[in-house]
Design a protein around this motif. Sequence first.
Motif, mmCIF file in Angstrom:
data_model
loop_
_atom_site.group_PDB
_atom_site.id
_atom_site.type_symbol
_atom_site.label_atom_id
_atom_site.label_comp_id
_atom_site.label_asym_id
_atom_site.label_seq_id
_atom_site.Cartn_x
_atom_site.Cartn_y
_atom_site.Cartn_z
ATOM 1 N N SER A 29 0.833 -1.219 0.000
ATOM 2 C CA SER A 29 0.000 0.000 0.000
ATOM 3 C C SER A 29 0.859 1.256 0.000
ATOM 4 O O SER A 29 0.616 2.188 -0.770
ATOM 5 C CB SER A 29 -0.942 0.020 1.207
ATOM 6 N N SER A 57 -4.844 3.498 -2.374
ATOM 7 C CA SER A 57 -4.775 2.867 -1.058
ATOM 8 C C SER A 57 -5.952 1.910 -0.851
ATOM 9 O O SER A 57 -5.781 0.799 -0.339
ATOM 10 C CB SER A 57 -4.764 3.950 0.022
ATOM 11 N N GLU A 58 -7.133 2.317 -1.263
ATOM 12 C CA GLU A 58 -8.316 1.466 -1.125
ATOM 13 C C GLU A 58 -8.210 0.213 -1.986
ATOM 14 O O GLU A 58 -8.512 -0.887 -1.536
ATOM 15 C CB GLU A 58 -9.585 2.244 -1.489
ATOM 16 N N ASN A 62 -7.865 -3.459 -0.473
ATOM 17 C CA ASN A 62 -8.879 -4.480 -0.751
ATOM 18 C C ASN A 62 -8.236 -5.767 -1.262
ATOM 19 O O ASN A 62 -8.637 -6.862 -0.865
ATOM 20 C CB ASN A 62 -9.898 -3.968 -1.771
ATOM 21 N N GLY A 115 -14.921 1.180 1.185
ATOM 22 C CA GLY A 115 -13.819 1.689 0.368
ATOM 23 C C GLY A 115 -14.212 1.853 -1.082
ATOM 24 O O GLY A 115 -13.873 2.843 -1.724
ATOM 25 N N VAL A 119 -14.304 4.978 -3.628
ATOM 26 C CA VAL A 119 -13.748 4.929 -4.982
ATOM 27 C C VAL A 119 -14.788 5.436 -5.980
ATOM 28 O O VAL A 119 -14.487 6.228 -6.868
ATOM 29 C CB VAL A 119 -13.291 3.495 -5.337
#
Length: 186
Positions: A29, A57-58, A62, A115, A119
């Motif tokens: 990340s 980052s999301e 994930n 998340g 997005v």
Amino acid sequence: MNAVDEERLCGRTPVRRHWVKLSDCIEPSGLARRHVREFLKGLAVPERVDDAVLVTSELVGNALRHTAGGPDCMCVEVYQDAAVLRVHDAGRDVSRVRARSVGKSLDELTGNGLGLLLVEELSSKWSVRPTAIGKEVVVVLALDAGGLSERDALPYIPAVRPSLTTEFHQLDDGHREFDGRKGAEA
């Protein structure tokens, strides 16, 4: 995701492309966020760079949480007015990748799906699709504060594309940039 107009797609080639190997990385990340921030600096307005870093980052988070092997690689493509983030992992279940409904209460929204809701809010368009060895999540982000219309965002998400990992595995140093303005690898 709607079908993409292939003729419009063929008229668009990324100006720059940057690959980052995330497999076998202790902190994928952080590595992905650093690369996105550095790559988009000066190419996008600062708030859109921040949005791209958050989205990255999301997506990487994930892949870490929901797949056995985590993310394989990431690609950032820069076009004239948009950036496209692609995160690939070996997970094959594309049906699990969806944002939760905005209509749900905050209590219902805790946990999985928040998340991707973020997005969805920050991007012009996003999709997930299977690849030969897993799946990739693709996010289109405007480079300026004005954003992109849905019609303008669609050409950046091809319906059929060479496998991200096929291209990625040609790299030997873990990352590479392509600058289409120069016509050569950077």
